[in-house]
Design a protein around this motif. Structure first.
Motif, PDB file in Angstrom:
ATOM      1  N   LEU A 112       0.823  -1.212   0.000  1.00 39.24           N
ATOM      2  CA  LEU A 112       0.000   0.000   0.000  1.00 39.24           C
ATOM      3  C   LEU A 112       0.855   1.260   0.000  1.00 39.24           C
ATOM      4  O   LEU A 112       0.467   2.271  -0.603  1.00 39.24           O
ATOM      5  CB  LEU A 112      -0.932  -0.012   1.208  1.00 39.24           C
ATOM      6  CG  LEU A 112      -2.164  -0.919   1.075  1.00 39.24           C
ATOM      7  CD1 LEU A 112      -2.902  -1.026   2.386  1.00 39.24           C
ATOM      8  CD2 LEU A 112      -3.089  -0.389  -0.014  1.00 39.24           C
ATOM      9  N   ARG A 116       0.182   3.974  -2.851  1.00 41.91           N
ATOM     10  CA  ARG A 116      -0.193   5.367  -2.564  1.00 41.91           C
ATOM     11  C   ARG A 116       0.678   6.356  -3.322  1.00 41.91           C
ATOM     12  O   ARG A 116       0.230   7.438  -3.698  1.00 41.91           O
ATOM     13  CB  ARG A 116      -0.072   5.622  -1.060  1.00 41.91           C
ATOM     14  CG  ARG A 116      -1.073   4.834  -0.205  1.00 41.91           C
ATOM     15  CD  ARG A 116      -0.927   5.179   1.260  1.00 41.91           C
ATOM     16  NE  ARG A 116      -1.638   4.238   2.108  1.00 41.91           N
ATOM     17  CZ  ARG A 116      -1.034   3.407   2.962  1.00 41.91           C
ATOM     18  NH1 ARG A 116       0.287   3.425   3.089  1.00 41.91           N
ATOM     19  NH2 ARG A 116      -1.768   2.576   3.699  1.00 41.91           N
ATOM     20  N   ARG A 119      -0.493   5.726  -7.708  1.00 39.91           N
ATOM     21  CA  ARG A 119      -1.873   5.258  -7.905  1.00 39.91           C
ATOM     22  C   ARG A 119      -2.215   5.032  -9.368  1.00 39.91           C
ATOM     23  O   ARG A 119      -2.915   4.092  -9.711  1.00 39.91           O
ATOM     24  CB  ARG A 119      -2.852   6.251  -7.272  1.00 39.91           C
ATOM     25  CG  ARG A 119      -2.756   6.291  -5.751  1.00 39.91           C
ATOM     26  CD  ARG A 119      -3.925   7.015  -5.130  1.00 39.91           C
ATOM     27  NE  ARG A 119      -3.799   7.074  -3.674  1.00 39.91           N
ATOM     28  CZ  ARG A 119      -4.165   6.113  -2.844  1.00 39.91           C
ATOM     29  NH1 ARG A 119      -4.681   5.010  -3.335  1.00 39.91           N
ATOM     30  NH2 ARG A 119      -4.030   6.240  -1.530  1.00 39.91           N
ATOM     31  N   ARG A 182      -8.083  -2.568   8.737  1.00 35.37           N
ATOM     32  CA  ARG A 182      -7.884  -1.301   8.017  1.00 35.37           C
ATOM     33  C   ARG A 182      -7.152  -1.536   6.693  1.00 35.37           C
ATOM     34  O   ARG A 182      -7.537  -0.990   5.645  1.00 35.37           O
ATOM     35  CB  ARG A 182      -7.079  -0.336   8.888  1.00 35.37           C
ATOM     36  CG  ARG A 182      -6.716   0.972   8.192  1.00 35.37           C
ATOM     37  CD  ARG A 182      -5.878   1.870   9.080  1.00 35.37           C
ATOM     38  NE  ARG A 182      -4.638   1.228   9.476  1.00 35.37           N
ATOM     39  CZ  ARG A 182      -3.560   1.175   8.695  1.00 35.37           C
ATOM     40  NH1 ARG A 182      -3.590   1.693   7.473  1.00 35.37           N
ATOM     41  NH2 ARG A 182      -2.447   0.593   9.123  1.00 35.37           N
ATOM     42  N   GLN A 185      -9.445  -3.282   4.154  1.00 38.12           N
ATOM     43  CA  GLN A 185     -10.435  -2.354   3.604  1.00 38.12           C
ATOM     44  C   GLN A 185      -9.800  -1.439   2.560  1.00 38.12           C
ATOM     45  O   GLN A 185     -10.393  -1.178   1.502  1.00 38.12           O
ATOM     46  CB  GLN A 185     -11.045  -1.520   4.733  1.00 38.12           C
ATOM     47  CG  GLN A 185     -11.994  -2.312   5.618  1.00 38.12           C
ATOM     48  CD  GLN A 185     -12.451  -1.515   6.822  1.00 38.12           C
ATOM     49  OE1 GLN A 185     -11.795  -0.562   7.254  1.00 38.12           O
ATOM     50  NE2 GLN A 185     -13.587  -1.893   7.383  1.00 38.12           N
ATOM     51  N   GLU A 186      -8.589  -0.953   2.840  1.00 38.14           N
ATOM     52  CA  GLU A 186      -7.940  -0.067   1.875  1.00 38.14           C
ATOM     53  C   GLU A 186      -7.567  -0.817   0.599  1.00 38.14           C
ATOM     54  O   GLU A 186      -7.711  -0.296  -0.508  1.00 38.14           O
ATOM     55  CB  GLU A 186      -6.689   0.556   2.501  1.00 38.14           C
ATOM     56  CG  GLU A 186      -6.007   1.574   1.581  1.00 38.14           C
ATOM     57  CD  GLU A 186      -4.857   2.309   2.245  1.00 38.14           C
ATOM     58  OE1 GLU A 186      -4.163   3.065   1.543  1.00 38.14           O
ATOM     59  OE2 GLU A 186      -4.654   2.129   3.468  1.00 38.14           O
ATOM     60  N   ALA A 189     -10.778  -1.306  -1.369  1.00 36.30           N
ATOM     61  CA  ALA A 189     -11.268  -0.058  -1.952  1.00 36.30           C
ATOM     62  C   ALA A 189     -10.438   0.380  -3.148  1.00 36.30           C
ATOM     63  O   ALA A 189     -10.931   1.071  -4.042  1.00 36.30           O
ATOM     64  CB  ALA A 189     -11.272   1.045  -0.892  1.00 36.30           C
ATOM     65  N   THR A 190      -9.174  -0.017  -3.182  1.00 40.35           N
ATOM     66  CA  THR A 190      -8.269   0.399  -4.262  1.00 40.35           C
ATOM     67  C   THR A 190      -8.245  -0.602  -5.405  1.00 40.35           C
ATOM     68  O   THR A 190      -7.710  -0.300  -6.469  1.00 40.35           O
ATOM     69  CB  THR A 190      -6.841   0.567  -3.692  1.00 40.35           C
ATOM     70  OG1 THR A 190      -6.906   1.289  -2.468  1.00 40.35           O
ATOM     71  CG2 THR A 190      -5.960   1.345  -4.656  1.00 40.35           C
TER      72      THR A 190
END
Length: 349
Positions: A112, A116, A119, A182, A185-186, A189-190
């Motif tokens: 992640l 980030r 993206r 967490r 979930q990230e 979502a990505t």
């Protein structure tokens, strides 16, 4: 919270395109079940899509970040494994769930962090969903990267079956870990939305109970057999003791040789009974030790298989590099120079 129920975020129409990349990398830093969706992409024509393709072989998540940093104009498709699936698979291989969850969390943090920063240069795909929904995988990847991969013509995908009890333990471990929730979930979502699979990965309570019963059937049957043998031996012992008591009640045999013979026979029978009980106990412990050795050997076999597959993949990559070098224009142009050097060395000898 959707940790891994073989579901993805709801479809919201076509995925926005970020344009066709000039060069594409594929990585699976979580290991796990990414081979099936990667094979789906290969069958769909990704390897022959006139698009330079690089496979990042390492399962080290930091290797993905390094590849992105060293190749600023390239795009990377990253397959990731959900924490529930990862923990269930690790437990099946003998690893403790807390240790497996710590490893998954570290990999997720590293991936992640790279995503980030990049993206528009990364595409995340949850491997279990991709395996269960090959058609959605091809469609969404075509939309995002402006590709023309062929839709699969084979039967709908499936996902790897895991032990129901191990799945429930894995889900509980993830649900109670705030950091893992967490990160999951990230990642979800990505990721590319691939819709829902044919069935939930997590079993209901009844299925889990049946799985638990089946898992313990052998052990319970063996324990029941030993208990039955022990009951029979005790009954035989009690029967012999009753017979002796009856004989003693009929006559006073304390001074006769017959009583001594019966006593010796009873003592012998008791010794035999104790010996049989010891053998039964030794057999039970031995069978448990054999099972433990089998489990250890099976885990070692799986580990060696993974290492072998990794070595074969690395050898394939090196062979492709050699073939590419020999097919290059520079290699053909420098052939006279290599021949000349060879002749000089031969004359020198």
């Amino acid at each position: 919270m959707n940790l891994n129920h073989n579901k993805a975020p709801s479809d919201g129409g076509p995925v926005p395109s970020i344009g066709r990349p000039e060069h594409l990398g594929i990585a699976s830093p979580f290991g796990g079940d990414a081979r099936a969706p990667m094979d789906t992409l290969a069958r769909a024509g990704l390897s022959s899509a006139s698009l330079p393709l690089h496979t990042i072989e390492s399962e080290n998540a930091e290797a993905v970040a390094g590849w992105l940093e060293n190749n600023p104009q390239r795009h990377c498709v990253i397959f990731w494994q959900s924490p529930v699936t990862a923990l269930a698979q690790a437990m099946a291989e003998g690893q403790a769930p807390d240790e497996a969850l710590a490893e998954w969390t570290a990999r997720a943090e590293s991936v992640l962090a790279a995503v980030r920063k990049n993206r528009r240069r990364t595409t995340l795909i949850e491997s279990t969903l991709a395996q269960a929904n090959p058609g959605a995988l091809i469609e969404r990847l075509n939309q995002r990267l402006d590709l023309s991969l062929a839709m699969p013509t084979h039967s709908p995908g499936t996902h790897e079956e895991h032990d129901p009890v191990e799945l429930l333990i894995a889900e509980r471990a993830v649900v109670t870990n705030t950091q893992a929730r967490r990160l999951a979930q990230e990642l979800q979502a990505t990721s590319l939305p691939l819709g829902q699979g044919d069935e939930d990965l997590l079993p209901d309570s009844l299925t889990a109970w049946h799985g638990y019963q089946q898992h313990g059937n052998t052990e319970r049957a063996e324990a029941e057999r030993l208990r039955a043998q022990n009951r029979e031996l005790r009954q035989e012992q009690q029967k012999l003791k009753t017979q002796i008591d009856e004989l003693k009640g009929k006559a006073d045999l304390s001074q006769s040789g017959e009583y001594q013979d019966l006593k010796e026979e009873n003592d012998l029978l008791l010794q035999q009974l104790h010996h049989v009980q010891e053998e039964l106990e030794s057999y039970y412990l031995g069978s448990r030790d054999i099972q433990q050795k089998y489990d250890k050997a099976e885990a070692e076999r799986k580990k060696l298989k993974r290492e072998c597959n990794s070595a074969l993949q690395r050898a394939d990559v090196l062979q492709k590099k050699i073939d590419s070098m020999r097919a290059s224009r520079s290699w053909r142009l420098t052939k006279p120079l290599r021949v000349g050097n060879f002749l000089k060395r031969k004359r020198a000898k």
